[in-house]
Design an enzyme around this catalytic site. Structure first.
Site, PDB file in Angstrom:
ATOM      1  N   ASP A 295      -7.581 -40.504  21.471  1.00  0.00           N
ATOM      2  CA  ASP A 295      -8.014 -40.297  20.085  1.00  0.00           C
ATOM      3  C   ASP A 295      -7.489 -38.961  19.553  1.00  0.00           C
ATOM      4  O   ASP A 295      -7.150 -38.057  20.329  1.00  0.00           O
ATOM      5  CB  ASP A 295      -9.541 -40.393  19.950  1.00  0.00           C
ATOM      6  CG  ASP A 295     -10.303 -39.371  20.783  1.00  0.00           C
ATOM      7  OD1 ASP A 295      -9.880 -39.070  21.919  1.00  0.00           O
ATOM      8  OD2 ASP A 295     -11.330 -38.849  20.297  1.00  0.00           O
TER       9      ASP A 295
ATOM     10  N   GLU B 236     -12.815 -38.568  22.928  1.00  0.00           N
ATOM     11  CA  GLU B 236     -12.923 -37.208  23.474  1.00  0.00           C
ATOM     12  C   GLU B 236     -13.273 -36.223  22.373  1.00  0.00           C
ATOM     13  O   GLU B 236     -14.079 -35.317  22.556  1.00  0.00           O
ATOM     14  CB  GLU B 236     -11.604 -36.819  24.155  1.00  0.00           C
ATOM     15  CG  GLU B 236     -11.685 -35.535  24.983  1.00  0.00           C
ATOM     16  CD  GLU B 236     -11.438 -34.249  24.201  1.00  0.00           C
ATOM     17  OE1 GLU B 236     -11.719 -33.170  24.729  1.00  0.00           O
ATOM     18  OE2 GLU B 236     -10.969 -34.323  23.038  1.00  0.00           O
TER      19      GLU B 236
END
Ligand code: ZN
Length: 385
Positions: free
Chosen positions: A74, A136
């Site tokens: 991400d 994350e």
């Protein structure tokens, strides 16, 4: 940088994997690529039904004791940032690549993937794994589900290398981040008769005051780790939301706060005395207001990376990179989670954190070359060790 790497980075940047959106297109693209090159691939979907997944892959023998190369898929949002180009289209200049995620951390993932044909060309003694996670940037929310699968059905690696941008320095300690929501319930009523209700905002303010008092104790008494600024655990209230109108006694108040723990520190430093305060205060209040309540709910839990004595990860990376020094990182990573899952963990990857999360995020080719050289030495090492 060779064409295979540039082609892979171009594809990865092209997937808009901002944390709020799905990462599945990217995960399946990587999964297909890895399978084509003979890797064993396990896609571990998000357990809460979100359209997201972690990816685990193995090249080499299927046994414990391997080395994980870990990266998150991400990226942070681009809204409101003055980008001079499309953030999801890779741009190459003489010296660098520009695009969202180039340094944090699709550049590292692309280096890993571009080397898969080399990894698979000849047998490895030590398995090499990839762990590519989601969410994350929301507080290391995805990796724990992958680590759970490692504990249950996947081989247990010995060393985890988290390829966050450290400028290829060896990050052996960082603070942990924990966040919480505190939900205060009072009793509503007309503001002209405040004694008949219980104002949740005022009660929340009492709790916040107590937290500030506890925190002053941490500031004064530590524990301390001088490699961090500030050198102790820290605490911040970042959002408050309560009440409905100026003439109504507020029935509810919520506030969000985080606690950043130095290695060895833990949010219990604030939670234990706070819970004692809350228990005592609720005991008093409930005599007249039985609905009074204060509930603390954990949201994010990314533990600190604790420096290990004679760490296997540190020894291996010093050997492979020639670095002698280690650094403390000012930001949290998934390394603390890998460490708690029983691996020797270290943070080391190409690029610089100063370029992450920025408009026109970039990574220098010189950094990528250093990362590539390190990974090639790791492959050679894994063939004979
Ligand atoms: Zn990152």
């Amino acid at each position: 940088m060779n064409d295979a790497f540039v082609g892979i980075l171009d594809r990865l940047i092209g997937f808009d994997t901002v944390s709020a959106r799905s990462n599945l297109s990217l995960i399946h693209w990587i999964g297909d690529y890895l399978k084509q090159h003979g890797a064993t691939v396990e896609i571990v979907p998000a357990p809460d039904g979100q359209p997201k997944a972690n990816l685990w892959a193995t090249i080499g023998p299927k046994k414990d004791g391997g080395i994980v190369l870990s990266g998150h898929t991400d990226v942070v949002p681009v809204e409101g940032q003055p980008w001079t180009s499309d953030p999801f289209k890779l741009i190459e200049t003489d010296k660098r690549f520009i695009g969202r995620g180039t340094s944090d951390m699709k550049g590292f993932i692309a280096l890993c993937l571009a080397l898969v044909p080399d990894m698979a060309a000849k047998p490895l003694q030590t398995p090499l794994h990839f762990a590519f996670s989601y969410d994350e940037e929301l507080g290391c929310l995805g990796a724990p589900h992958l680590l759970k699968a490692i504990g249950e059905k996947l081989p247990q690696p010995r060393i985890a290398i988290i390829g966050e941008p450290t400028g290829m320095k060896l990050g052996v300690r960082h603070k942990g981040v924990y966040s919480f929501e505190t939900h205060v319930t009072g009793k509503d009523g007309h503001s002209s008769q405040p004694e008949r209700g219980l104002n949740a905002i005022l009660l929340a303010a009492e709790v916040m005051g107590e937290m500030a008092r506890i925190y002053r104790g941490i500031q004064e008494n530590g524990p301390f780790d001088r490699s961090f600024d500030p050198p102790h655990c820290s605490f911040n209230i970042g959002n408050v939301d309560g009440g409905t109108a100026v003439n109504i006694i507020a029935r509810e108040c919520r506030f969000l706060w985080d606690f950043r723990a130095i290695p060895g520190g833990h949010p219990d430093q604030i939670l234990v005395p706070l819970r004692a305060f809350i228990e005592k205060r609720l005991g008093e209040l409930r005599q007249s207001q039985p609905l009074a309540d204060i509930v603390i709910t954990p949201r994010v839990s990314a533990p600190p990376l604790v420096e290990e004595h004679e760490s296997a990860a540190e020894a291996l990376l010093k050997h492979l990179t020639g670095a002698n020094d280690t650094v403390s990182l000012p930001y949290a990573t998934e390394a603390g989670q890998f460490q708690q899952a029983g691996m020797s963990a270290i943070v080391c990857g190409p690029g610089h954190i100063a370029q992450a999360h920025q408009p026109d995020e970039f990574i220098d080719k010189e950094q990528l070359a250093a990362g590539d050289a390190f990974l090639r030495r790791l492959i050679d090492w894994a063939r004979v060790n």
